[in-house]
Design an enzyme around this catalytic site. Structure first.
Site, short mmCIF file in Angstrom:
data_model
loop_
_atom_site.label_atom_id
_atom_site.label_comp_id
_atom_site.label_asym_id
_atom_site.label_seq_id
_atom_site.Cartn_x
_atom_site.Cartn_y
_atom_site.Cartn_z
N HIS A 55 77.84 88.81 93.25
CA HIS A 55 77.97 87.33 93.22
C HIS A 55 79.44 86.95 93.12
CE1 HIS A 55 75.87 83.37 92.25
NE2 HIS A 55 77.17 83.07 92.18
N HIS A 57 82.98 84.95 95.50
CA HIS A 57 83.39 83.99 96.54
C HIS A 57 84.83 84.29 96.95
CE1 HIS A 57 80.05 81.18 95.50
NE2 HIS A 57 80.31 81.56 94.26
N LYS A 169 71.27 82.24 99.43
CA LYS A 169 71.70 81.66 98.14
C LYS A 169 71.07 80.28 97.97
CE LYS A 169 74.54 80.38 94.69
NZ LYS A 169 76.00 80.34 94.96
N HIS A 201 71.56 80.26 91.77
CA HIS A 201 72.39 79.63 90.74
C HIS A 201 71.43 78.97 89.76
CE1 HIS A 201 75.77 76.96 89.25
NE2 HIS A 201 74.70 76.28 88.86
N HIS A 230 73.52 83.86 87.06
CA HIS A 230 74.21 83.24 85.92
C HIS A 230 73.42 83.41 84.62
CE1 HIS A 230 76.65 81.93 89.09
NE2 HIS A 230 76.21 80.70 89.24
N ASP A 233 74.74 83.21 80.91
CA ASP A 233 75.11 81.94 80.30
C ASP A 233 74.18 81.58 79.15
OD1 ASP A 233 77.27 81.58 81.95
OD2 ASP A 233 76.24 80.23 83.34
N HIS A 254 78.66 86.11 85.27
CA HIS A 254 79.72 85.22 84.78
C HIS A 254 80.56 85.92 83.71
CE1 HIS A 254 78.29 80.85 85.89
NE2 HIS A 254 78.99 81.43 86.85
N ASP A 301 81.56 86.32 89.65
CA ASP A 301 81.57 84.96 90.20
C ASP A 301 83.00 84.44 90.26
OD1 ASP A 301 80.65 82.63 91.31
OD2 ASP A 301 79.93 81.75 89.44
#
Length: 365
Positions: A55, A57, A169, A201, A230, A233, A254, A301
């Site tokens: 995950h 970018h 995604k 997400h 994620h 979190d 994350h 991420d």
């Protein structure tokens, strides 16, 4: 457009089980070569994927933003050069593949991904799907039309590049909107038709994965084809283990996100949260200890350019995590090793699990 009968039939193939690998900086041995994963440089065998971050970018933006305003990032060349430097650092730490989960509405530029992938010699898997920023022309589409769009990008290619998406995604934060429900259903149908997996997400503190799972299962999609993202979190282990017990992959992606030391920066705190990376990393061990090693995927991420937040956020993030995408191999893996996690288990999480997940036909045991 394929019918649901064809879609379901296409998803019926099952694969062989994967064994653990001895190392996680590179593929030490073979986990099978009969299946292929779409990357921006063409299909690769699953044994070529190696240590994979699931995950990430290259750039987080909006549809068309980079092409319309490259100077926001310095220049397109400057962004590419920064990405190449960061990926080379990650490669030196053992990373061989990243999954760039930037969709059309996150400003995905697959030509840039291909350029960066070649220069850094790191495989990049591109994504179809939709995030939170779709234009009106997407928001007006039906579930059948959205499915058709996702299938086009997987089977034919993204835009006119011929580069095929290797993952789907989708996103929710809190209760899914009616349009987001359509997107999740379309993602499930496209996954059933192609075997390409879905990654999500979530707002983990709101237990988004439960509603996402219900929508996917209503379409007949196997939990083994979905990563609930994620998930670090939250500290609610019961929420995570319940999803893992049903067969979902748990995306702990994350881990370097922390605004500790930047509590007076409201923007950084809102984006990164005030939880230490060690606390996040310990969720990996907690899930391992609960018997869910095969359900874990890890990532950062991270990005090299970011226009969908306040202007200076990339400078803040680079200060928070100067290791960038190398954070997992440089910080998290040694930390887990010190906590007693065996090397074979670490290889399973970073090599075997991603290869099985990204493979269009292999399934979890």
């Amino acid at each position: 457009m394929q019918t649901r009968r064809v879609v379901l039939k296409s998803a019926a193939a099952a694969g062989t089980l994967l064994g653990g690998l001895a190392g996680c900086a590179s593929v030490a041995g073979s986990i099978g070569t009969g299946d292929r994963i779409n990357t921006v440089r063409g299909p690769i065998t699953i044994s070529e994927a190696g240590f994979t971050l699931t995950h990430e970018h290259i750039c987080g933006s909006s549809a068309g933003f980079l092409r319309a305003w490259p100077e926001f990032f310095g220049s397109r060349k400057a962004l590419a050069e920064k990405a190449v430097r960061g990926l080379r650092r990650a490669r030196a730490a053992g990373v061989r593949t990243i999954v760039d989960v930037s969709t059309f509405d996150i400003g995905r530029d697959v030509s840039l991904l291909a350029e960066v992938s070649r220069a850094a010699d790191v495989h990049i898997v591109a994504a179809t799907g939709l995030w939170f920023d779709p234009p009106l022309s997407m928001r007006l589409r039906s579930v059948e039309e959205l499915t058709q769009f996702f299938l086009r990008e997987i089977q034919y290619g993204i835009e006119d590049t011929g580069i095929r998406a290797g993952i789907i995604k989708v996103a929710t934060t809190g209760k899914a909107t009616p349009f987001q429900e359509l997107v999740l259903k379309a993602a499930a149908r496209a996954s059933l038709a192609t075997g390409v997996p879905v990654t999500t997400h979530t707002a983990a503190s709101q237990r988004d994965g439960e509603q996402q799972a219900a929508i996917f299962e209503s379409e007949g999609l196997s939990p083994s084809r979905v990563c609930i993202g994620h998930s670090d979190d939250t500290d609610d282990l019961s929420y995570l283990t319940a999803l893992a017990a049903r067969g979902y992959l748990i995306g702990l992606d994350h881990i370097p996100h922390s605004a500790i030391g930047l509590e007076d920066n409201a923007s950084a705190s809102a984006l990164l949260g005030i939880r230490s990376w060690q606390t996040r990393a310990l969720l990996i061990k907690a899930l391992i200890d609960q018997g869910y090693m095969k359900q874990i995927l890890v990532s950062n991420d991270w990005l090299f350019g970011f226009s969908s937040y306040v202007t200076n956020i990339m400078d803040v993030m680079d200060r928070v995590n100067p290791d960038g995408m190398a954070f997992i191999p440089l910080r998290v893996i040694p930390f887990l090793r010190e906590k007693g996690v065996p090397q074979e288990t670490l290889a399973g999480i970073t090599v075997t699990n991603p290869a099985r997940f990204l493979s269009p036909t292999l399934r979890a045991s």
